[in-house]
Design an enzyme around this catalytic site. Structure first.
Site, PDB file in Angstrom:
ATOM      1  N   VAL A  76      35.571  34.104  30.463  1.00 32.86           N
ATOM      2  CA  VAL A  76      36.260  34.159  31.749  1.00 32.86           C
ATOM      3  C   VAL A  76      37.541  34.940  31.530  1.00 32.86           C
ATOM      4  CG1 VAL A  76      35.264  32.079  32.767  1.00 32.86           C
ATOM      5  CG2 VAL A  76      37.325  31.893  31.370  1.00 32.86           C
ATOM      6  N   SER A  77      38.033  35.548  32.614  1.00 30.83           N
ATOM      7  CA  SER A  77      39.183  36.439  32.508  1.00 30.83           C
ATOM      8  C   SER A  77      40.521  35.726  32.464  1.00 30.83           C
ATOM      9  CB  SER A  77      39.195  37.414  33.681  1.00 30.83           C
ATOM     10  OG  SER A  77      38.007  38.140  33.709  1.00 30.83           O
ATOM     11  N   SER A  78      40.635  34.604  33.143  1.00 31.53           N
ATOM     12  CA  SER A  78      41.942  33.949  33.204  1.00 31.53           C
ATOM     13  C   SER A  78      41.812  32.460  32.910  1.00 31.53           C
ATOM     14  CB  SER A  78      42.580  34.152  34.584  1.00 31.53           C
ATOM     15  OG  SER A  78      41.833  33.479  35.560  1.00 31.53           O
ATOM     16  N   GLN A 132      40.078  30.072  35.461  1.00 27.04           N
ATOM     17  CA  GLN A 132      38.628  30.067  35.642  1.00 27.04           C
ATOM     18  C   GLN A 132      37.977  29.113  34.641  1.00 27.04           C
ATOM     19  OE1 GLN A 132      38.063  34.315  35.127  1.00 27.04           O
ATOM     20  NE2 GLN A 132      37.667  34.543  37.314  1.00 27.04           N
TER      21      GLN A 132
END
Length: 186
Positions: A10-12, A15
């Site tokens: 996940v990017s952040s 998330q």
């Protein structure tokens, strides 16, 4: 038959990995991380997973965008997998290189990626040629002015003057002292 090795990202930090982890539950081993790096270099768990997989393993991700952030990045990852003779399965896109049709589909994607890289390279070269024509200088800026180079040559030719002392005085390496002398003596 080798192992099924999953990778989730996940990017952040806001998330959650839960959905990807559920979809990868049939994998023998899962690597996961929270990283938004533009290339594989900024994702240590992906690097660990790529280092871990070996001949006859299957590398599984839920979506291509979880694996790679660009076509160029994807091509590099796929090349590593191919060298290691590891198949790739992308669940949501239906890519499965363990099958003849999956390999065909993936090779078409790889060919498009190669075409895109060649276009980027061609455009970059065109831009570089135009910039040179406009007088743009590429590379590192010279450390020494013309006067300093003239002084360096004078010092170089001075009997008993140490090349190490010259390099320290001008803040450059000894090899640069010799190179500048060879290029500029007249």
């Amino acid at each position: 038959m080798g192992m099924r090795v999953g990778y989730a990202r996940v990017s952040s930090s806001g998330q959650k990995l839960d959905l990807q982890m559920d979809r990868l539950s049939d994998c023998d081993r899962i690597y996961h991380e929270k990283a938004s790096a533009a290339s594989a270099k900024g994702r240590p768990e992906l690097q660990k997973a790529l280092d871990f997989v070996r001949d006859e393993d299957v590398f599984v991700v839920t979506k291509l965008d979880r694996l790679a952030r660009s076509v160029v990045d994807l091509a590099g990852i796929v090349q590593k997998l191919e060298i290691k003779k590891v198949d790739l399965v992308v669940l949501d896109q239906g890519i499965d290189t363990t099958t003849m049709y999956g390999r065909l589909q993936f090779n078409i994607l790889a060919a498009i990626g190669e075409f895109e890289r060649e276009l980027i390279k061609e455009r970059s070269m065109e831009g570089r040629i135009k910039a040179i024509a406009r007088g743009v200088k590429f590379g590192a800026k010279p450390k020494l002015t013309k006067q300093e180079i003239a002084d360096l040559i004078r010092d170089f030719e001075e009997p008993g003057c140490s090349k190490t002392e010259i390099s320290e005085h001008y803040g450059i390496s000894r090899s640069s002292v010799y190179r500048l002398y060879a290029e500029n003596r007249s």
